[in-house]
Design a protein around this motif. Structure first.
Motif, PDB file in Angstrom:
ATOM      1  N   THR A 178       0.837  -1.191   0.000  1.00 41.77           N
ATOM      2  CA  THR A 178       0.000   0.000   0.000  1.00 41.77           C
ATOM      3  C   THR A 178       0.872   1.240   0.000  1.00 41.77           C
ATOM      4  OG1 THR A 178      -0.068  -0.143   2.392  1.00 41.77           O
ATOM      5  CG2 THR A 178      -2.005  -0.934   1.208  1.00 41.77           C
ATOM      6  N   PRO A 179       0.428   2.322  -0.689  1.00 45.50           N
ATOM      7  CA  PRO A 179       1.181   3.559  -0.625  1.00 45.50           C
ATOM      8  C   PRO A 179       1.270   4.032   0.815  1.00 45.50           C
ATOM      9  CG  PRO A 179      -0.551   3.686  -2.275  1.00 45.50           C
ATOM     10  CD  PRO A 179      -0.789   2.442  -1.476  1.00 45.50           C
ATOM     11  N   ARG A 180       2.386   4.634   1.182  1.00 49.61           N
ATOM     12  CA  ARG A 180       2.561   5.080   2.558  1.00 49.61           C
ATOM     13  C   ARG A 180       2.386   6.585   2.633  1.00 49.61           C
ATOM     14  NH1 ARG A 180       6.451   1.459   5.161  1.00 49.61           N
ATOM     15  NH2 ARG A 180       4.641   0.254   4.660  1.00 49.61           N
ATOM     16  N   GLU A 181       1.639   6.987   3.613  1.00 51.37           N
ATOM     17  CA  GLU A 181       1.352   8.407   3.761  1.00 51.37           C
ATOM     18  C   GLU A 181       2.638   9.214   3.864  1.00 51.37           C
ATOM     19  OE1 GLU A 181      -1.128  11.122   6.842  1.00 51.37           O
ATOM     20  OE2 GLU A 181      -1.588   8.995   6.753  1.00 51.37           O
ATOM     21  N   GLY A 182       2.735  10.244   3.058  1.00 44.12           N
ATOM     22  CA  GLY A 182       3.878  11.145   3.143  1.00 44.12           C
ATOM     23  C   GLY A 182       5.158  10.597   2.578  1.00 44.12           C
ATOM     24  N   ARG A 236      24.121   7.522   5.555  1.00 45.23           N
ATOM     25  CA  ARG A 236      23.661   8.848   5.969  1.00 45.23           C
ATOM     26  C   ARG A 236      22.592   9.328   4.991  1.00 45.23           C
ATOM     27  NH1 ARG A 236      28.913   9.902   5.546  1.00 45.23           N
ATOM     28  NH2 ARG A 236      28.495  11.621   4.129  1.00 45.23           N
ATOM     29  N   ALA A 237      21.665  10.099   5.511  1.00 48.13           N
ATOM     30  CA  ALA A 237      20.558  10.584   4.675  1.00 48.13           C
ATOM     31  C   ALA A 237      21.084  11.381   3.476  1.00 48.13           C
ATOM     32  CB  ALA A 237      19.605  11.429   5.517  1.00 48.13           C
ATOM     33  N   GLU A 238      22.174  12.153   3.678  1.00 47.61           N
ATOM     34  CA  GLU A 238      22.714  12.947   2.562  1.00 47.61           C
ATOM     35  C   GLU A 238      23.204  12.025   1.447  1.00 47.61           C
ATOM     36  OE1 GLU A 238      23.074  13.340   6.124  1.00 47.61           O
ATOM     37  OE2 GLU A 238      25.206  13.765   5.844  1.00 47.61           O
ATOM     38  N   HIS A 239      23.787  10.894   1.861  1.00 46.35           N
ATOM     39  CA  HIS A 239      24.292   9.944   0.872  1.00 46.35           C
ATOM     40  C   HIS A 239      23.131   9.318   0.102  1.00 46.35           C
ATOM     41  CE1 HIS A 239      26.836   7.033  -1.026  1.00 46.35           C
ATOM     42  NE2 HIS A 239      26.205   6.022  -0.463  1.00 46.35           N
ATOM     43  N   VAL A 240      22.076   8.964   0.816  1.00 48.30           N
ATOM     44  CA  VAL A 240      20.899   8.376   0.168  1.00 48.30           C
ATOM     45  C   VAL A 240      20.302   9.385  -0.812  1.00 48.30           C
ATOM     46  CG1 VAL A 240      18.575   7.470   0.555  1.00 48.30           C
ATOM     47  CG2 VAL A 240      20.432   6.861   2.123  1.00 48.30           C
ATOM     48  N   ALA A 241      20.197  10.631  -0.370  1.00 45.50           N
ATOM     49  CA  ALA A 241      19.636  11.671  -1.241  1.00 45.50           C
ATOM     50  C   ALA A 241      20.497  11.835  -2.492  1.00 45.50           C
ATOM     51  CB  ALA A 241      19.539  12.990  -0.474  1.00 45.50           C
ATOM     52  N   GLU A 289      11.970  14.634   1.484  1.00 43.78           N
ATOM     53  CA  GLU A 289      12.703  14.295   2.703  1.00 43.78           C
ATOM     54  C   GLU A 289      12.164  12.991   3.304  1.00 43.78           C
ATOM     55  OE1 GLU A 289      13.207  17.791   5.171  1.00 43.78           O
ATOM     56  OE2 GLU A 289      13.460  16.476   6.909  1.00 43.78           O
ATOM     57  N   GLY A 290      10.842  12.839   3.235  1.00 40.02           N
ATOM     58  CA  GLY A 290      10.229  11.626   3.780  1.00 40.02           C
ATOM     59  C   GLY A 290      10.689  10.382   3.037  1.00 40.02           C
ATOM     60  N   GLU A 291      10.834  10.497   1.724  1.00 38.90           N
ATOM     61  CA  GLU A 291      11.272   9.345   0.930  1.00 38.90           C
ATOM     62  C   GLU A 291      12.729   8.998   1.230  1.00 38.90           C
ATOM     63  OE1 GLU A 291       8.286  10.098  -2.857  1.00 38.90           O
ATOM     64  OE2 GLU A 291      10.205  11.121  -2.751  1.00 38.90           O
ATOM     65  N   VAL A 292      13.541  10.034   1.393  1.00 41.48           N
ATOM     66  CA  VAL A 292      14.950   9.792   1.744  1.00 41.48           C
ATOM     67  C   VAL A 292      15.026   9.110   3.113  1.00 41.48           C
ATOM     68  CG1 VAL A 292      17.135  10.914   2.341  1.00 41.48           C
ATOM     69  CG2 VAL A 292      15.827  11.697   0.348  1.00 41.48           C
ATOM     70  N   ASP A 293      14.254   9.614   4.063  1.00 42.19           N
ATOM     71  CA  ASP A 293      14.270   9.026   5.412  1.00 42.19           C
ATOM     72  C   ASP A 293      13.808   7.574   5.377  1.00 42.19           C
ATOM     73  OD1 ASP A 293      15.178  11.363   6.414  1.00 42.19           O
ATOM     74  OD2 ASP A 293      13.259  12.038   7.246  1.00 42.19           O
ATOM     75  N   GLU A 294      12.793   7.319   4.567  1.00 42.94           N
ATOM     76  CA  GLU A 294      12.264   5.956   4.503  1.00 42.94           C
ATOM     77  C   GLU A 294      13.325   4.994   3.957  1.00 42.94           C
ATOM     78  OE1 GLU A 294       9.378   5.123   1.542  1.00 42.94           O
ATOM     79  OE2 GLU A 294       8.549   3.418   2.620  1.00 42.94           O
ATOM     80  N   LEU A 295      13.989   5.417   2.888  1.00 43.80           N
ATOM     81  CA  LEU A 295      15.010   4.561   2.281  1.00 43.80           C
ATOM     82  C   LEU A 295      16.191   4.358   3.236  1.00 43.80           C
ATOM     83  CD1 LEU A 295      15.171   3.099  -0.357  1.00 43.80           C
ATOM     84  CD2 LEU A 295      16.050   5.153  -1.442  1.00 43.80           C
ATOM     85  N   THR A 296      16.557   5.410   3.937  1.00 44.74           N
ATOM     86  CA  THR A 296      17.646   5.314   4.921  1.00 44.74           C
ATOM     87  C   THR A 296      17.272   4.310   6.008  1.00 44.74           C
ATOM     88  OG1 THR A 296      18.146   7.639   4.509  1.00 44.74           O
ATOM     89  CG2 THR A 296      19.091   6.675   6.497  1.00 44.74           C
ATOM     90  N   ARG A 297      16.028   4.394   6.451  1.00 46.19           N
ATOM     91  CA  ARG A 297      15.555   3.478   7.496  1.00 46.19           C
ATOM     92  C   ARG A 297      15.538   2.033   7.000  1.00 46.19           C
ATOM     93  NH1 ARG A 297      10.954   1.088   8.091  1.00 46.19           N
ATOM     94  NH2 ARG A 297       9.861   2.302   6.520  1.00 46.19           N
ATOM     95  N   LEU A 298      15.107   1.833   5.746  1.00 46.38           N
ATOM     96  CA  LEU A 298      15.030   0.465   5.214  1.00 46.38           C
ATOM     97  C   LEU A 298      16.404  -0.189   5.175  1.00 46.38           C
ATOM     98  CD1 LEU A 298      12.561   0.762   2.173  1.00 46.38           C
ATOM     99  CD2 LEU A 298      12.088  -0.137   4.447  1.00 46.38           C
TER     100      LEU A 298
END
Ligand code: SF4
Length: 277
Positions: free
Chosen positions: A40-44, A74-79, A91-100
């Protein structure tokens, strides 16, 4: 020699007619979301980043990471990786990928990979496969694919496949893998056993739930059974049998270019919208 990828085999197994429409006739999918029911799509977090970009950047980050030094990117690296891939991520997508990626690197499966005798990432493989063709003659095809991570653990092997789908709460991952990735398991198991491992474990890990990898183990004594299953599937594909699935449904048929008119199943079985009277 004909080359067949595991993904082509998986598509064919799910529905031979859809495989024919999409891969032989090159018909485009219906204009509707193609996300599977487990996702399912994730909010934000799902605004502009395509699933393909998200998946390929996650795989790239994992390929470059070292389970022996499990440090989350690091989030900057993911971005930066996302930008390099042409994606304008939020920013939310970068954070999500960093978390994954960080979540997986902190998981028990990643720790197991760190203990492997050898670890190879993005490992391409091919193996020849012989099937019975018309009039009793034999025909060879090449089965090919790329393994996300191959870990030699003494005489055994662990094959890891990362999945970046967004998983809806409550989804049964065992059932999902049995339904959607049976052919991938089969091909990876045979690749490992034919490569000399005496036991192969295939692990599907959904980065959304990194602590719940789905494992399937195969012994050398399973080879005959696996070869028979693969032979049946490859034989039907090569023979040009392209029947619609015997078990159509909304999830399977979503996005299929044949659903509106070409498929022999009625709309109430495929979930196609009925035309207004
Ligand atoms: S509508 Fe469903 S059963 Fe029919 S061809 Fe497409 S995927 Fe297969």
């Amino acid at each position: 020699m004909t080359r067949i990828s595991y993904s082509a085999l998986e598509s064919y197994r799910r529905c031979g007619y859809r495989f024919y429409l999409e891969r032989r006739l090159r018909l485009c999918p219906e204009g509707e979301p193609t996300g599977a029911a487990h996702s399912t799509p994730r909010e934000g977090a799902a605004s502009a980043l395509s699933a393909l970009t998200r998946g390929s950047v996650a795989h790239e980050l994992l390929e470059r990471s070292d389970p022996r030094r499990p440090v989350a990117p690091r989030a900057e690296h993911v971005a930066a990786r996302l930008r390099a891939g042409g994606a304008a991520a939020t920013e939310g997508e970068v954070d999500e990928l960093t978390r994954l990626v960080g979540g997986f690197l902190g998981s028990p499966l990643s720790a197991r990979m760190a203990r492997a005798r050898t670890l190879r990432r993005e490992l391409p493989f091919t193996f020849p496969f012989e099937i019975e063709a018309a009039e009793g003659s034999a025909r060879s095809v090449l089965v090919e694919g790329v393994i996300d991570a191959y870990c030699a653990e003494g005489p055994s092997a662990l094959v890891v496949d990362y999945k970046t789908d967004r998983i809806s709460p409550g989804v049964d991952l065992e059932a999902l893998c049995a339904e959607a990735y049976a052919t991938q398991r089969l091909v990876y198991a045979l690749a490992g056993l034919r490569g000399g491992a005496d036991r192969v474990e295939v692990a599907h890990v959904f980065l959304d739930r990194p602590h719940e990898p789905v494992l399937a183990a195969y012994e050398a004594s399973d080879s005959g059974r696996l070869e028979t299953r693969l032979g049946a599937l490859v034989g039907e594909l090569v023979a040009g049998q392209h029947e619609p699935s015997a078990t159509p449904g909304t999830d399977l048929c979503r996005g299929c270019p044949g659903r509106a008119a070409l498929c022999s199943w009625p709309p109430e079985r495929t979930g196609a919208r009925l035309a207004a009277a």
